[in-house]
Design a protein around this motif. Structure first.
Motif, PDB file in Angstrom:
ATOM      1  N   CYS A 146       0.738  -1.146   0.026  1.00 44.76           N
ATOM      2  CA  CYS A 146       0.001   0.210  -0.141  1.00 44.76           C
ATOM      3  C   CYS A 146       0.673   0.919  -0.046  1.00 44.76           C
ATOM      4  CB  CYS A 146      -0.829   0.148   1.378  1.00 44.76           C
ATOM      5  SG  CYS A 146      -2.069   1.189   1.378  1.00 44.76           S
ATOM      6  N   PRO A 147       1.281   1.674  -1.195  1.00 36.22           N
ATOM      7  CA  PRO A 147       2.436   2.772  -1.215  1.00 36.22           C
ATOM      8  C   PRO A 147       1.961   4.149  -0.613  1.00 36.22           C
ATOM      9  CG  PRO A 147       2.203   1.629  -3.265  1.00 36.22           C
ATOM     10  CD  PRO A 147       1.089   1.216  -2.317  1.00 36.22           C
ATOM     11  N   ILE A 148       0.505   4.440  -0.618  1.00 32.64           N
ATOM     12  CA  ILE A 148       0.185   5.839   0.031  1.00 32.64           C
ATOM     13  C   ILE A 148       0.155   5.719   1.533  1.00 32.64           C
ATOM     14  CG2 ILE A 148      -1.215   6.014  -2.045  1.00 32.64           C
ATOM     15  CD1 ILE A 148      -3.719   5.206  -0.113  1.00 32.64           C
ATOM     16  N   ILE A 149       0.566   4.695   2.346  1.00 32.92           N
ATOM     17  CA  ILE A 149       0.466   4.727   3.974  1.00 32.92           C
ATOM     18  C   ILE A 149       1.906   5.237   4.298  1.00 32.92           C
ATOM     19  CG2 ILE A 149       1.729   2.220   4.211  1.00 32.92           C
ATOM     20  CD1 ILE A 149      -0.569   1.958   6.345  1.00 32.92           C
ATOM     21  N   ASN A 150       1.562   5.997   5.477  1.00 27.39           N
ATOM     22  CA  ASN A 150       2.884   6.707   5.878  1.00 27.39           C
ATOM     23  C   ASN A 150       3.447   5.465   7.115  1.00 27.39           C
ATOM     24  OD1 ASN A 150       4.550   8.341   7.317  1.00 27.39           O
ATOM     25  ND2 ASN A 150       3.143   9.735   8.103  1.00 27.39           N
ATOM     26  N   ILE A 151       4.750   5.098   6.933  1.00 27.72           N
ATOM     27  CA  ILE A 151       5.319   4.187   7.823  1.00 27.72           C
ATOM     28  C   ILE A 151       6.342   5.099   8.621  1.00 27.72           C
ATOM     29  CG2 ILE A 151       4.668   2.248   6.496  1.00 27.72           C
ATOM     30  CD1 ILE A 151       7.707   2.142   5.720  1.00 27.72           C
ATOM     31  N   GLY A 152       6.440   6.456   8.578  1.00 29.28           N
ATOM     32  CA  GLY A 152       7.434   7.170   9.134  1.00 29.28           C
ATOM     33  C   GLY A 152       7.210   6.892  10.799  1.00 29.28           C
ATOM     34  N   ASP A 153       8.346   7.219  11.424  1.00 30.77           N
ATOM     35  CA  ASP A 153       8.561   7.029  12.973  1.00 30.77           C
ATOM     36  C   ASP A 153       8.078   8.217  13.438  1.00 30.77           C
ATOM     37  OD1 ASP A 153      10.689   8.438  12.328  1.00 30.77           O
ATOM     38  OD2 ASP A 153      12.173   6.933  12.956  1.00 30.77           O
ATOM     39  N   ASP A 154       7.853   9.180  12.763  1.00 31.66           N
ATOM     40  CA  ASP A 154       7.504  10.504  13.417  1.00 31.66           C
ATOM     41  C   ASP A 154       5.849  10.898  13.809  1.00 31.66           C
ATOM     42  OD1 ASP A 154       7.092  10.700  10.806  1.00 31.66           O
ATOM     43  OD2 ASP A 154       7.798  12.715  10.776  1.00 31.66           O
ATOM     44  N   ILE A 155       5.093   9.799  13.688  1.00 31.95           N
ATOM     45  CA  ILE A 155       3.682  10.096  13.870  1.00 31.95           C
ATOM     46  C   ILE A 155       3.367   9.480  15.227  1.00 31.95           C
ATOM     47  CG2 ILE A 155       3.125  10.087  11.452  1.00 31.95           C
ATOM     48  CD1 ILE A 155       2.413   7.169  11.732  1.00 31.95           C
ATOM     49  N   ARG A 156       2.030   9.613  15.684  1.00 33.76           N
ATOM     50  CA  ARG A 156       1.663   9.209  17.007  1.00 33.76           C
ATOM     51  C   ARG A 156       1.710   7.705  16.932  1.00 33.76           C
ATOM     52  NH1 ARG A 156      -4.067  11.521  17.692  1.00 33.76           N
ATOM     53  NH2 ARG A 156      -4.187  10.852  15.503  1.00 33.76           N
ATOM     54  N   TYR A 157       1.219   7.131  16.140  1.00 35.30           N
ATOM     55  CA  TYR A 157       1.233   5.552  16.093  1.00 35.30           C
ATOM     56  C   TYR A 157       1.971   4.868  14.961  1.00 35.30           C
ATOM     57  CZ  TYR A 157      -2.614   6.649  19.613  1.00 35.30           C
ATOM     58  OH  TYR A 157      -3.276   7.213  20.398  1.00 35.30           O
ATOM     59  N   PRO A 158       3.079   4.876  15.071  1.00 31.89           N
ATOM     60  CA  PRO A 158       3.891   4.399  14.013  1.00 31.89           C
ATOM     61  C   PRO A 158       3.644   2.848  13.639  1.00 31.89           C
ATOM     62  CG  PRO A 158       5.399   4.577  15.879  1.00 31.89           C
ATOM     63  CD  PRO A 158       4.072   5.184  16.160  1.00 31.89           C
ATOM     64  N   VAL A 159       3.952   2.596  12.449  1.00 31.79           N
ATOM     65  CA  VAL A 159       3.546   1.139  11.786  1.00 31.79           C
ATOM     66  C   VAL A 159       4.656   0.448  12.325  1.00 31.79           C
ATOM     67  CG1 VAL A 159       2.986  -0.239   9.962  1.00 31.79           C
ATOM     68  CG2 VAL A 159       1.859   2.211  10.068  1.00 31.79           C
ATOM     69  N   MET A 160       4.501  -0.665  12.960  1.00 29.21           N
ATOM     70  CA  MET A 160       5.300  -1.537  13.411  1.00 29.21           C
ATOM     71  C   MET A 160       5.465  -2.920  12.738  1.00 29.21           C
ATOM     72  SD  MET A 160       5.713  -0.609  17.511  1.00 29.21           S
ATOM     73  CE  MET A 160       7.296  -1.453  17.642  1.00 29.21           C
ATOM     74  N   GLY A 161       4.389  -2.991  11.701  1.00 31.31           N
ATOM     75  CA  GLY A 161       4.059  -4.162  10.877  1.00 31.31           C
ATOM     76  C   GLY A 161       2.698  -4.391  10.836  1.00 31.31           C
TER      77      GLY A 161
END
Length: 405
Positions: A146-161
Motif C-alpha cells: 500500500c504505497p500511500i501509507i505513512n510508515i514514518g517513525d514521527d507519527i503518534r502511532y508508527p506502523v511496526m508491521g
C-alpha cells in the motif's frame, strides 16, 4: 397486491402476499436471512419458506456496512466458521450467477505497539495452524503493498508491521443481497417486504407462527435473523438474549482515481480504509459506546477516525466526505455470534455478530440452515450456542474484532 412475473425485465424476484402457512419463516430480509433461506432450499430441500422483512430487502445492516471479508480470527471456532464462509464467498459469484464484485485484494491489520506486535504474531500463528492464509509483514512490506501509507517513525502511532491475509477482500453488499434473493425466488422462496413481525404464536413451549402487520402466518419453524433488533424479537417470544445493540457508523468520500489497492485496518487507532470499485474511500471506526437503535453516530467518532486516517494516509488530507451512515450492531460479551436453538421449541436465532456480520454471511446462512433443518447444530456452529454464556465456554474475539468492519 399484483404479483410480478419472473420474466419481467425490471425485477429480480416476486413480491407476493404472505400465504397462510409455511414450513419455515425467516424473520429478517438482510444478508443472513436470505443466505439462510438459500441454503435451506439448496441443501435441505425446503421450498415452502418465507423471508419476512419489515422494511425493504437488505435495507438494514446489509446496506450499512463497509463490505470487508476476511477469516483471520484467533480461536478455532471462529477460524472454522469464517474460513468456511470465505471459501463459500470464493464460489458464490459462479453459483449465484451474479457478479457482486467480490475482490480478493487482501486485508492488512496494522500493529502500532509492542503489544500489538505480540498479539498479531500470535494470531498469525493460530491462523496458520487452522489453515488460514495469514502472514506477518514488516513496515517495508506494508508500504510495498500500500504505497500511500505513512510508515514514518514521527507519527503518534508508527506502523511496526501488520498481519496480512491475501485472500481477504471486499464485495458489493447490496448486490450480494440481490444475488441471494434472485436464487431464493427461483427456488420458490417467498420474499415478503413491508411485513413486520409483531408477536409470536405458541402452543405450550413450541412456536407455531407469527403475528405480523399483515396478519397471522403459521409456521413449522421460525428463525430470527434480526441483527440489531434480535433482542426485541426474543423478548416478544418470551426469552432474553445476552446482546447489546450499539450504533456503528461509517462514511465514504467523493470519487477518486484508484489510489488504495488493498484494505487497511488499525485496531489501535480505530480506523479502517478501503476504496470501492467506483472510487469512493470507504472508512469506518469503532462502535459508539452507548446503547441505541439510531442509524447515525456521534460526530466525535467521525472526527477521531478522520484524524487517524489522515495521519496514516496523508494523501487523503484534501478528500471530502460525501456521506455518513450508521447501522445497529448486536454485540455479545465475547464478540462472537450466536447461531443456536432457543429455549422455545422450533424457534432458532442467529445474532450477535457485532461488527463481523457481512463477512460471515454465507457461513452463517449455511450453518444456520443446517441447525433449522435438523434441529441440531452444524459442527461449525456448535460452539456458538446460547448455552456458552451459562457454561463459560466463551469464544473471546475482542482482539480480532476490536475495530468495526
Amino acid at each position: 397486491m399484483v404479483d410480478i412475473l419472473p420474466e419481467h425485465p425490471d425485477f429480480l424476484w416476486h413480491n407476493p402476499d404472505p400465504k397462510p402457512s409455511y414450513d419455515a419463516i425467516i424473520v429478517g430480509g438482510g444478508g443472513h436471512g436470505l443466505a439462510t433461506a438459500y441454503y435451506l432450499a439448496k441443501n435441505h430441500g425446503m421450498r415452502n419458506i418465507a423471508v419476512l422483512e419489515r422494511g425493504w430487502l437488505a435495507g438494514g445492516n446489509m446496506a450499512r456496512n463497509t463490505t470487508i471479508i476476511r477469516s483471520n480470527y484467533l480461536w478455532d471456532e471462529s477460524a472454522g466458521i469464517y474460513e468456511h464462509s470465505l471459501k463459500l464467498w470464493e464460489q458464490l459469484p459462479e453459483e449465484l450467477e451474479y457478479d457482486f464484485l467480490f475482490s480478493q485484494r487482501g486485508v492488512m491489520n496494522l500493529a502500532h505497539t509492542l503489544g500489538d506486535v505480540r498479539e498479531s504474531m500470535r494470531r498469525v500463528g493460530a491462523n496458520q495452524l487452522n489453515g488460514v492464509d495469514a502472514e506477518w509483514i514488516t513496515p517495508e512490506q506494508v508500504k510495498e503493498l500500500c504505497p500511500i501509507i505513512n510508515i514514518g517513525d514521527d507519527i503518534r502511532y508508527p506502523v511496526m508491521g501488520a498481519t496480512y491475509q491475501p485472500r481477504a477482500g471486499i464485495a458489493k453488499h447490496d448486490h450480494v443481497a440481490w444475488a441471494f434473493a434472485r436464487k431464493c425466488d427461483e427456488m420458490g422462496v417467498d420474499i415478503i417486504q413491508n411485513c413486520e413481525v409483531t408477536g409470536f404464536i405458541k402452543e405450550g413451549n413450541r412456536v407455531v407462527g407469527v403475528e405480523t402487520n399483515r396478519g397471522r402466518i403459521n409456521a413449522g419453524k421460525v428463525a430470527l435473523c434480526g441483527a440489531g433488533h434480535s433482542s426485541v424479537l426474543a423478548e416478544q417470544a418470551g426469552f432474553d438474549l445476552p446482546i447489546q445493540s450499539h450504533p456503528l457508523q461509517a462514511l465514504v468520500s467523493e470519487l477518486h482515481e484508484p489510489v488504495h489497492p488493498t484494505v487497511v485496518m488499525s485496531n489501535h487507532v480505530h480506523v479502517y480504509v478501503s476504496q470501492a470499485h467506483k472510487g469512493e474511500l470507504v472508512m469506518g471506526a469503532g462502535i459508539d459506546s452507548y446503547n441505541g437503535y439510531g442509524q447515525r453516530g456521534a460526530f466525535h467518532v467521525i472526527e477521531e477516525q478522520m484524524a487517524a486516517a489522515v495521519e496514516l494516509f496523508p494523501i487523503f488530507g484534501r478528500a471530502h466526505v460525501l456521506r455518513t451512515w450508521g447501522g445497529i450492531v448486536d454485540t455479545t460479551m465475547d464478540a462472537s455470534p450466536i447461531i443456536s436453538k432457543t429455549p422455545i421449541d422450533q424457534l432458532y436465532v442467529n445474532c450477535g455478530w457485532g461488527t463481523g456480520g457481512f463477512k460471515g454471511t454465507p457461513g452463517a446462512g449455511y450453518t444456520f440452515a443446517h441447525t433449522i433443518a435438523n434441529d441440531e447444530p452444524h459442527p461449525l456452529n456448535a460452539g456458538f450456542a446460547l448455552e456458552r454464556f451459562e457454561t463459560g465456554h466463551l469464544i473471546d474475539e475482542h482482539g480480532a474484532a476490536a475495530v468495526a468492519h
